[in-house]
Design a protein around this motif. Structure first.
Motif, short mmCIF file in Angstrom:
data_model
loop_
_atom_site.label_atom_id
_atom_site.label_comp_id
_atom_site.label_asym_id
_atom_site.label_seq_id
_atom_site.Cartn_x
_atom_site.Cartn_y
_atom_site.Cartn_z
N ARG A 88 0.83 -1.21 0.00
CA ARG A 88 0.00 0.00 0.00
C ARG A 88 0.87 1.26 0.00
O ARG A 88 0.48 2.28 -0.52
N GLU A 89 2.01 1.21 0.66
CA GLU A 89 2.99 2.30 0.72
C GLU A 89 2.48 3.56 1.42
O GLU A 89 3.08 4.61 1.30
N ASP A 90 1.37 3.48 2.15
CA ASP A 90 0.87 4.70 2.76
C ASP A 90 0.88 4.67 4.29
O ASP A 90 0.48 5.65 4.91
N ASP A 91 1.34 3.59 4.89
CA ASP A 91 1.40 3.55 6.34
C ASP A 91 2.64 2.78 6.79
O ASP A 91 2.55 1.65 7.28
N ARG A 128 12.87 3.90 3.45
CA ARG A 128 11.71 4.69 2.99
C ARG A 128 11.40 5.83 3.94
O ARG A 128 10.95 6.89 3.52
#
Length: 195
Positions: A88-91, A128
């Motif tokens: 998802r890369e958002d959390d 990241r």
């Protein structure tokens, strides 16, 4: 086996033939056996599109169906949640927390190969997030655990090398980057996978 050999779809079809229609969304149900559902979740993390975060969080309910001393099952569950969250890369904060849970469980199994994989995920997350010193430490731990395990496959070493290349780049030492991307790509194209 199916994941490491790049045959996830075949593994999913085999699971589906023995346990049809296992749920991915556990917000309302976890009545099936823990291990078939866990395998289904691994396939969802590997094959499905990025899943809603609420669905991924619902997977935590499966932990209550595992024996208290089932560290391998817990590690697999939290590792799978980590992979789905990273997709998802958002959390990244939540992905990091779940990865640390997986690492803790895997360390209790006594199998350093499993711990090495979580150190790799934690290094990826740290890069990241911009925590480069921490990423460097995680990569050292990943290498150490991989060496101790005696199970290092080509893709395991390549995964660490690629992250070391990313770290070197982020540290601004581009000329020191010694990653052979052609070899890494060949390992993946030939079917040896690393999630």
């Amino acid at each position: 086996f199916y994941f490491k050999s790049g045959r996830s779809g075949e593994g999913f079809r085999q699971l589906e033939s023995g346990y049809p229609h296992l749920p991915v969304d556990l917000r309302r149900t976890t009545s099936q056996g823990a291990y078939p559902v866990l395998l289904r979740l691994e396939h969802a993390a590997d094959l499905d599109e990025a899943l809603p975060v609420d669905v991924i969080r619902s997977w935590g309910r499966l932990e209550s169906h595992l024996r208290t001393d089932d560290y391998l099952g817990r590690g697999m569950l939290f590792n799978t949640m980590t992979l789905a969250l990273l997709r998802r890369e958002d959390d990244l904060f939540e992905a990091r927390q779940v990865a640390e849970e997986a690492l803790s469980a895997y360390q209790k199994t006594g199998f350093p190969y499993l711990s090495h994989s979580m150190w790799v995920h934690l290094a990826d997350i740290a890069i990241r997030q911009g925590f480069l010193k921490e990423a460097e430490q995680h990569l050292r731990r990943a290498e150490d655990d991989l060496d101790v395990s005696g199970l290092a496959g080509r893709s395991d070493k390549i995964a660490i090398q690629v992250l070391q290349g990313r770290l070197t780049y982020e540290l601004g030492k581009i000329s020191d980057c010694k990653v052979d991307l052609a070899t890494a790509l060949a390992a993946l194209v030939e079917g040896e996978s690393w999630p």
